[in-house]
Each structure stands twice: as structure tokens, then as C-alpha cells.
Design an enzyme around this catalytic site. Structure first.
Site, PDB file in Angstrom:
ATOM      1  N   THR A 166     -51.306 -14.900  19.783  1.00 42.85           N
ATOM      2  CA  THR A 166     -52.668 -15.311  20.106  1.00 42.85           C
ATOM      3  C   THR A 166     -53.671 -15.043  18.988  1.00 42.85           C
ATOM      4  O   THR A 166     -54.775 -15.582  19.023  1.00 42.85           O
ATOM      5  CB  THR A 166     -53.128 -14.595  21.397  1.00 42.85           C
ATOM      6  OG1 THR A 166     -54.333 -15.176  21.873  1.00 42.85           O
ATOM      7  CG2 THR A 166     -53.365 -13.112  21.133  1.00 42.85           C
ATOM      8  N   TYR A 167     -53.319 -14.234  18.002  1.00 46.65           N
ATOM      9  CA  TYR A 167     -54.280 -13.900  16.956  1.00 46.65           C
ATOM     10  C   TYR A 167     -54.642 -15.145  16.143  1.00 46.65           C
ATOM     11  O   TYR A 167     -53.780 -15.769  15.512  1.00 46.65           O
ATOM     12  CB  TYR A 167     -53.736 -12.828  16.021  1.00 46.65           C
ATOM     13  CG  TYR A 167     -53.558 -11.465  16.646  1.00 46.65           C
ATOM     14  CD1 TYR A 167     -54.166 -11.120  17.854  1.00 46.65           C
ATOM     15  CD2 TYR A 167     -52.778 -10.496  16.024  1.00 46.65           C
ATOM     16  CE1 TYR A 167     -54.002  -9.867  18.415  1.00 46.65           C
ATOM     17  CE2 TYR A 167     -52.609  -9.240  16.578  1.00 46.65           C
ATOM     18  CZ  TYR A 167     -53.220  -8.931  17.777  1.00 46.65           C
ATOM     19  OH  TYR A 167     -53.039  -7.683  18.336  1.00 46.65           O
ATOM     20  N   SER A 168     -55.922 -15.482  16.188  1.00 44.05           N
ATOM     21  CA  SER A 168     -56.441 -16.647  15.460  1.00 44.05           C
ATOM     22  C   SER A 168     -55.601 -17.893  15.742  1.00 44.05           C
ATOM     23  O   SER A 168     -55.262 -18.660  14.835  1.00 44.05           O
ATOM     24  CB  SER A 168     -56.519 -16.368  13.962  1.00 44.05           C
ATOM     25  OG  SER A 168     -57.423 -15.310  13.703  1.00 44.05           O
ATOM     26  N   GLY A 183     -52.557 -18.421  16.436  1.00 44.26           N
ATOM     27  CA  GLY A 183     -51.269 -18.534  15.752  1.00 44.26           C
ATOM     28  C   GLY A 183     -51.338 -18.475  14.243  1.00 44.26           C
ATOM     29  O   GLY A 183     -50.304 -18.316  13.579  1.00 44.26           O
TER      30      GLY A 183
END
Length: 326
Positions: free
Chosen positions: A60-62, A64
Site C-alpha cells: 500500500t505504500y505510495s 505500490g
């Protein structure tokens, strides 16, 4: 750099884990303070050169893009087998049904998506990012077991949840003969110590590795309380975590400053050394947006605080509401 086993496993990890939420395309996802690939790559390279072999990111960070940046950096700056690569699953990755959570479908879809973005055939540690209240626990745990047996993950871990939930999950795994969680990635720092009540003792008793996130309280422990940064101003998660206990937290920050001044050390080293002195902690997950952040994190491994210094750092703390779960 020092290396230790992760929990009761034979896996050797550096005492500092590089948290890669900082690295991602700023206009993708919900973290506008992140650093794009051009700025991220030198820091990832520096971390590897300093001996950090443990890197943690999440699908979920940025949106993908963190996984994409990390995967390309590992390929260019190291050998895949030299890196312990961790990622996570749970948060929403697309709109509509089955776009989030820990169902069998979501886990199977998301591990493949993460592997594609990371450019690797496997991750070393695959973690559930949060507890899924809408999916049967047995479904989630069996799916994770099957991911390991398929060779897509070497080990599995969990992140922030209640201690009773983690205990239930661990014993459900054992009852069914499924692959067991080897690590807990939880919220722990000098401003938030509620995990000391139940989660840390449970992990110590069960020999489960602890890899805390936000060991510097999103930078609040590294500077005077009234100093502001762009991240503090735009980090909505940080505001939720640390705005309700400001009066008490300010005293803790002042205590860190006093110990740091007396030892002639950066505050970041003192705050990181405090978390490293906990025997149950394997490796705090440290984010780095500047070269000195990495240097301080690595230097903290060699900083030994006296019992008097630990007592001074801990004395101002007051109980906090549980924070950092969903």
C-alpha cells in the site's frame, strides 16, 4: 553492524531495519511527503553499504511505487540473496470487492502483485498489515501457510493488533500445523509504550521477534517539541497518533534532549538506543530521508544507555490510549 536471529528462526537480520515507506512517488497514494526514485536510491544504497540487510515495505505504500523503487534498488545495489526483504498485505489496493483485506483471494492476488513490483520470485517476510475483522481467521492463516509452501514467502509475520488477537492467531496456527508467525511489527517508542503491557511479554515468552515501527515517533523524538517539518505538517497518521498527549509527550522529548546533551549525542541515537536495549526487540524499523538519519541509526547500535539514563527517559511517560491499529 550487528546481526541477530529473527525470533526463534535461523534468519539473520541487521539490528536496524530500513523502513521504506519514505520511498515512493509523492503523487501516488496518501503520503505526499515521500521521496521519488531519484532521491530514494542513494539512501537505499547507503543503507546497504552500512550493513543494513533488512528492508521493510508494503503493497500500500505510495500505491505500490515503494515496492517498485525498492525492488529496482536491490537489483542494482546488492544480490537478492543478501537482502532480507519484507512487505505487507491488508490495506486497500483497488476499489470494489476484494480490493483489500485478508481473504484467500486478496492474499493470493496481492502476493503476486507485490512480487511483480519488487521484481523477485519471493519475499523473505510476508506480513499482515492489520487485523481483518471481516474474514475468518482460519481462512487468512491457511492462505498464508499456502503462500509459504508455494515458495512465495520464506516466513510470515504480523503487524499492529491486540495481544489477545496475536495469541489467538499463533495458537490457531499451531493447532492446525500451519506456518507460524515469526515476528510482530508493532508501534513502540518513547512516546508510545503501551505495547510493554501485553504484546512485548507475549513475544518474549513465545520467542517471537519484535520489529517496531516508528521508533522515533515520526521524527518527534529527534528535535525540540516546537520544531516543525514538512512531514509533521502533512503526516495525517502522525497527527492522529501524537496530538492527544502533547503535554506529557513534550516532557519525554525534553528528557531525550537532556540525555543527548549530556552524552554529546544526536537525539535520534539516544531514542534508538533506548528501543534497542529492550531484549525482545530484534530491529527497529527506521525511516531515512537524509544520509545522517542512516548514520545515526547505525551508530545507535553501539550506544549503551545506563540504567539511570533509561530511568530518566522513561520517567515522564503517562499511559496513552491504544493507538496504531486500524
Amino acid at each position: 553492524m550487528e546481526y541477530v536471529k529473527l525470533g526463534s528462526t535461523g534468519l539473520e537480520v541487521s539490528r536496524i531495519c530500513l523502513g521504506c515507506m519514505t520511498y515512493g512517488t509523492p503523487d501516488r497514494g496518501s503520503h505526499p511527503w515521500t521521496m521519488g526514485e531519484e532521491l530514494s536510491r542513494p539512501l537505499i544504497k547507503q543503507a546497504i553499504e552500512l550493513g543494513i540487510n533488512f528492508l521493510d515495505t508494503a503493497n500500500t505504500y505510495s500505491d505500490g511505487s515503494s515496492e517498485e523503487i525498492v525492488g529496482r534498488a536491490i537489483k542494482d545495489f546488492s544480490r537478492r540473496e543478501a537482502i532480507v526483504l519484507a512487505t505487507k498485505v491488508y490495506n486497500r489496493m483497488r476499489p470494489g470487492p476484494n480490493g483489500a483485506g485478508l481473504s484467500r483471494k486478496a492474499i493470493f492476488d496481492e502476493i503476486d502483485n507485490s512480487l511483480r513490483r519488487l521484481g523477485t520470485d519471493y519475499v523473505d517476510l510476508y506480513q499482515i498489515h492489520r487485523w481483518d475483522y471481516t474474514t475468518p481467521l482460519e481462512e487468512t492463516l491457511e492462505a498464508l501457510h499456502d503462500i509459504v509452501k508455494a515458495g512465495k514467502a520464506r516466513y510470515i509475520g504480523a503487524s499492529s493488533m491486540h495481544a489477545w488477537q496475536f495469541a489467538k492467531a499463533v495458537y490457531t496456527q499451531r493447532l492446525n500445523g500451519w506456518t507460524q508467525f515469526v515476528s510482530m511489527q508493532n508501534h513502540l517508542n518513547l512516546l508510545y509504550r503501551e505495547e510493554e503491557r501485553e504484546m512485548l511479554p507475549f513475544c518474549a515468552d513465545q520467542k517471537i521477534g519484535v520489529i517496531p515501527w516508528s521508533p522515533l515517533a515520526r521524527g518527534r523524538l529527534t528535535r525540540d517539541w516546537d520544531d516543525n517539518t514538512a512531514r509533521i505538517e502533512t503526516d495525517e497518521v502522525g497527527k492522529r497518533l501524537y496530538t492527544h498527549t502533547a503535554d506529557a509527550d513534550r516532557k519525554v522529548v525534553d528528557a531525550v534532549g537532556a540525555v543527548a546533551k549530556a552524552r554529546d549525542l544526536p537525539r535520534a541515537q539516544v531514542a534508538t538506543a533506548w528501543i534497542l536495549q529492550k531484549s525482545v526487540v530484534t530491529a527497529p524499523i527506521v525511516g531515512a530521508s537524509q544520509p545522517n538519519h542512516l548514520k545515526d541509526a547505525v551508530a545507535a547500535v553501539s550506544v549503551k544507555l545506563s540504567p539511570e539514563e533509561v530511568a530518566a527517559l522513561e520517567a515522564p511517560y503517562v499511559p496513552h490510549q491504544v493507538a496504531g491499529f486500524n
